[in-house]
Design an enzyme around this catalytic site. Structure first.
Site, PDB file in Angstrom:
ATOM      1  N   LYS A  73      41.820  37.283  38.445  1.00 26.74           N
ATOM      2  CA  LYS A  73      42.486  38.233  39.358  1.00 26.74           C
ATOM      3  C   LYS A  73      43.615  37.537  40.123  1.00 26.74           C
ATOM      4  O   LYS A  73      44.730  38.044  40.181  1.00 26.74           O
ATOM      5  CB  LYS A  73      41.474  38.815  40.368  1.00 26.74           C
ATOM      6  CG  LYS A  73      40.272  39.488  39.739  1.00 26.74           C
ATOM      7  CD  LYS A  73      39.323  40.050  40.768  1.00 26.74           C
ATOM      8  CE  LYS A  73      38.663  39.003  41.637  1.00 26.74           C
ATOM      9  NZ  LYS A  73      37.711  38.112  40.935  1.00 26.74           N
ATOM     10  N   ARG A 115      35.068  45.288  47.199  1.00 29.22           N
ATOM     11  CA  ARG A 115      34.055  44.623  46.404  1.00 29.22           C
ATOM     12  C   ARG A 115      32.698  45.296  46.541  1.00 29.22           C
ATOM     13  O   ARG A 115      31.717  44.849  45.949  1.00 29.22           O
ATOM     14  CB  ARG A 115      33.963  43.183  46.897  1.00 29.22           C
ATOM     15  CG  ARG A 115      33.835  42.192  45.784  1.00 29.22           C
ATOM     16  CD  ARG A 115      33.775  40.847  46.414  1.00 29.22           C
ATOM     17  NE  ARG A 115      35.073  40.257  46.426  1.00 29.22           N
ATOM     18  CZ  ARG A 115      35.329  39.057  45.949  1.00 29.22           C
ATOM     19  NH1 ARG A 115      34.395  38.319  45.441  1.00 29.22           N
ATOM     20  NH2 ARG A 115      36.536  38.576  45.998  1.00 29.22           N
ATOM     21  N   ARG A 139      38.448  24.839  37.352  1.00 28.42           N
ATOM     22  CA  ARG A 139      39.478  25.259  38.316  1.00 28.42           C
ATOM     23  C   ARG A 139      39.723  24.167  39.359  1.00 28.42           C
ATOM     24  O   ARG A 139      38.804  23.548  39.857  1.00 28.42           O
ATOM     25  CB  ARG A 139      39.052  26.544  39.026  1.00 28.42           C
ATOM     26  CG  ARG A 139      40.042  26.907  40.136  1.00 28.42           C
ATOM     27  CD  ARG A 139      39.972  28.321  40.558  1.00 28.42           C
ATOM     28  NE  ARG A 139      38.690  28.685  41.131  1.00 28.42           N
ATOM     29  CZ  ARG A 139      38.393  29.917  41.538  1.00 28.42           C
ATOM     30  NH1 ARG A 139      39.280  30.886  41.415  1.00 28.42           N
ATOM     31  NH2 ARG A 139      37.217  30.187  42.036  1.00 28.42           N
ATOM     32  N   ARG A 142      36.945  23.970  44.551  1.00 29.46           N
ATOM     33  CA  ARG A 142      36.471  24.871  45.593  1.00 29.46           C
ATOM     34  C   ARG A 142      34.960  24.707  45.751  1.00 29.46           C
ATOM     35  O   ARG A 142      34.260  24.598  44.750  1.00 29.46           O
ATOM     36  CB  ARG A 142      36.793  26.321  45.193  1.00 29.46           C
ATOM     37  CG  ARG A 142      37.769  26.981  46.148  1.00 29.46           C
ATOM     38  CD  ARG A 142      38.283  28.260  45.605  1.00 29.46           C
ATOM     39  NE  ARG A 142      37.284  29.332  45.556  1.00 29.46           N
ATOM     40  CZ  ARG A 142      37.560  30.595  45.225  1.00 29.46           C
ATOM     41  NH1 ARG A 142      38.791  30.928  44.912  1.00 29.46           N
ATOM     42  NH2 ARG A 142      36.629  31.505  45.195  1.00 29.46           N
TER      43      ARG A 142
HETATM   44  P1  AP5 Z   1      41.442  32.883  39.031  1.00 27.94           P
HETATM   45  O1  AP5 Z   1      42.711  33.614  38.785  1.00 27.94           O
HETATM   46  O2  AP5 Z   1      41.404  31.909  40.158  1.00 27.94           O
HETATM   47  O3  AP5 Z   1      40.235  33.922  39.090  1.00 27.94           O
HETATM   48  P2  AP5 Z   1      39.820  34.949  40.204  1.00 27.94           P
HETATM   49  O4  AP5 Z   1      39.335  36.171  39.490  1.00 27.94           O
HETATM   50  O5  AP5 Z   1      40.898  35.132  41.231  1.00 27.94           O
HETATM   51  O6  AP5 Z   1      38.575  34.157  40.784  1.00 27.94           O
HETATM   52  P3  AP5 Z   1      38.090  33.857  42.229  1.00 27.94           P
HETATM   53  O7  AP5 Z   1      36.973  32.855  42.057  1.00 27.94           O
HETATM   54  O8  AP5 Z   1      39.178  33.481  43.166  1.00 27.94           O
HETATM   55  O9  AP5 Z   1      37.523  35.249  42.597  1.00 27.94           O
HETATM   56  P4  AP5 Z   1      36.371  35.553  43.500  1.00 27.94           P
HETATM   57  O10 AP5 Z   1      36.472  37.022  43.424  1.00 27.94           O
HETATM   58  O11 AP5 Z   1      35.033  35.016  43.262  1.00 27.94           O
HETATM   59  O12 AP5 Z   1      36.785  34.761  44.806  1.00 27.94           O
HETATM   60  P5  AP5 Z   1      37.528  35.194  46.115  1.00 27.94           P
HETATM   61  O13 AP5 Z   1      38.402  34.103  46.506  1.00 27.94           O
HETATM   62  O14 AP5 Z   1      38.082  36.570  45.994  1.00 27.94           O
HETATM   63  O15 AP5 Z   1      41.052  32.139  37.671  1.00 27.94           O
HETATM   64  C1  AP5 Z   1      39.917  31.282  37.602  1.00 27.94           C
HETATM   65  C2  AP5 Z   1      40.262  30.038  36.793  1.00 27.94           C
HETATM   66  O16 AP5 Z   1      40.491  30.409  35.426  1.00 27.94           O
HETATM   67  C3  AP5 Z   1      41.547  29.346  37.255  1.00 27.94           C
HETATM   68  O17 AP5 Z   1      41.357  27.954  37.123  1.00 27.94           O
HETATM   69  C4  AP5 Z   1      42.621  29.840  36.289  1.00 27.94           C
HETATM   70  O18 AP5 Z   1      43.645  28.897  36.095  1.00 27.94           O
HETATM   71  C5  AP5 Z   1      41.826  30.076  35.011  1.00 27.94           C
HETATM   72  N1  AP5 Z   1      42.314  31.229  34.260  1.00 27.94           N
HETATM   73  C6  AP5 Z   1      42.801  32.395  34.752  1.00 27.94           C
HETATM   74  N2  AP5 Z   1      43.139  33.237  33.755  1.00 27.94           N
HETATM   75  C7  AP5 Z   1      42.829  32.591  32.601  1.00 27.94           C
HETATM   76  C8  AP5 Z   1      42.927  32.914  31.225  1.00 27.94           C
HETATM   77  N3  AP5 Z   1      43.399  34.089  30.813  1.00 27.94           N
HETATM   78  N4  AP5 Z   1      42.493  32.022  30.339  1.00 27.94           N
HETATM   79  C9  AP5 Z   1      42.010  30.841  30.746  1.00 27.94           C
HETATM   80  N5  AP5 Z   1      41.909  30.449  32.004  1.00 27.94           N
HETATM   81  C10 AP5 Z   1      42.304  31.318  32.935  1.00 27.94           C
HETATM   82  O19 AP5 Z   1      36.289  35.307  47.120  1.00 27.94           O
HETATM   83  C11 AP5 Z   1      35.557  34.158  47.530  1.00 27.94           C
HETATM   84  C12 AP5 Z   1      34.425  34.569  48.456  1.00 27.94           C
HETATM   85  O20 AP5 Z   1      34.965  35.242  49.630  1.00 27.94           O
HETATM   86  C13 AP5 Z   1      33.429  35.607  47.883  1.00 27.94           C
HETATM   87  O21 AP5 Z   1      32.415  34.992  47.127  1.00 27.94           O
HETATM   88  C14 AP5 Z   1      32.908  36.268  49.170  1.00 27.94           C
HETATM   89  O22 AP5 Z   1      31.969  35.465  49.809  1.00 27.94           O
HETATM   90  C15 AP5 Z   1      34.158  36.343  50.040  1.00 27.94           C
HETATM   91  N6  AP5 Z   1      34.910  37.597  49.857  1.00 27.94           N
HETATM   92  C16 AP5 Z   1      36.197  37.733  49.401  1.00 27.94           C
HETATM   93  N7  AP5 Z   1      36.556  39.026  49.341  1.00 27.94           N
HETATM   94  C17 AP5 Z   1      35.483  39.736  49.768  1.00 27.94           C
HETATM   95  C18 AP5 Z   1      35.224  41.135  49.906  1.00 27.94           C
HETATM   96  N8  AP5 Z   1      36.147  42.059  49.595  1.00 27.94           N
HETATM   97  N9  AP5 Z   1      34.001  41.504  50.363  1.00 27.94           N
HETATM   98  C19 AP5 Z   1      33.057  40.610  50.700  1.00 27.94           C
HETATM   99  N10 AP5 Z   1      33.246  39.271  50.569  1.00 27.94           N
HETATM  100  C20 AP5 Z   1      34.427  38.832  50.115  1.00 27.94           C
END
Ligand code: AP5
Length: 210
Positions: A13, A88, A123, A156
């Site tokens: 994402k 989410r 990552r 991370r």
């Molecule tokens: P990346 O693009 O970083 O993936 P992502 O989907 O953004 O993953 P995140 O881990 O950031 O999402 P998340 O939803 O768990 O975390 P968030 O920060 O929102 O890609 C991942 C890796 O793969 C990278 O290394 C990239 O280079 C590689 N990659 C990408 N595309 C690729 C491809 N096509 N092929 C190969 N490799 C690829 O949330 C973190 C925490 O915050 C949550 O756990 C929660 O505790 C809290 N939080 C955040 N938002 C909320 C909410 N709305 N409600 C409640 N809690 C929340």
């Protein structure tokens, strides 16, 4: 374009949001990044959120709803926005609707859990500007430094394998129901995440044009 990117942790994402935001000149809003910044700065919200993030659980809905209402009220969101990782839960999606925030499209990036585990173990993120890399799929020129700002690349905390499994469990239980929520409103487009970032981007833009 008012867009939501849905998908499991590590589905790509953030990677796609960065590309779309540049191409369409609209801001990408990641609640994950906002929360991590708050943790880094030791704010009250950051202190509340830290234990949830570190254990792979969701931060309480009321915290997220207040972040998102405030951020979407800023002038740079007037011409459109990308929501990365929010809503989410169904409660968050309903709050967005109740606040009168219109959404044009929801792109769900589908990636199998086994591929997610592999992706998140490779990552690396910049400790300074937050840019995201992957040791195999998106390497930086120097494996220890950010290409963009020269900051140190780190793993991370919530990318530790046991936390990744908990994040996946949380995703399937609490976030996946949003697919039905937005499908029922005729807004959902499903994109199969590809091995190459550019191939996923091509499918995302095809879905946006449809
Ligand atoms: P990346 O693009 O970083 O993936 P992502 O989907 O953004 O993953 P995140 O881990 O950031 O999402 P998340 O939803 O768990 O975390 P968030 O920060 O929102 O890609 C991942 C890796 O793969 C990278 O290394 C990239 O280079 C590689 N990659 C990408 N595309 C690729 C491809 N096509 N092929 C190969 N490799 C690829 O949330 C973190 C925490 O915050 C949550 O756990 C929660 O505790 C809290 N939080 C955040 N938002 C909320 C909410 N709305 N409600 C409640 N809690 C929340």
């Amino acid at each position: 374009m008012r867009l939501i990117l849905l998908g499991a942790p590590g589905a790509g994402k953030g990677t796609q949001a960065e590309i779309i935001c540049e191409k369409l000149s609209i801001p990408a809003i990641s609640t994950g990044n906002i929360l991590r910044e708050a943790v880094k700065n030791g704010t009250e919200m950051g202190q509340k959120a830290k234990s949830f993030i570190d254990s792979g659980k969701l931060v309480p809905d009321e915290v997220i709803i207040s972040i998102i209402k405030e951020r979407l009220g800023e002038p740079d969101c007037a011409g459109g926005f990308i929501l990365d990782g929010v809503p989410r839960t169904v409660v968050q999606a309903e709050a967005i609707e109740k606040a009168g925030i219109e959404i044009d499209k929801v792109i769900d990036i589908e990636v199998a859990d086994e591929a997610i585990v592999k992706r998140l173990s490779g990552r690396r993120v910049c400790s300074s500007c937050g840019a995201s890399y992957h040791t195999i799929y998106k390497p930086s020129a120097d494996p220890t430094k950010c290409d963009r700002c020269g900051g140190e690349l780190i793993v991370r905390k919530d990318d530790e394998p046991s936390t990744v499994l908990e994040r996946l469990r949380t995703y399937h239980e609490q976030t996946e129901p949003l697919k039905d929520f937005y499908a029922a409103r005729g807004k959902l487009a499903v994109v199969e995440g590809q091995e190459e970032v550019a191939d996923t981007t091509a499918l995302v833009f095809k879905a946006l044009e449809a």
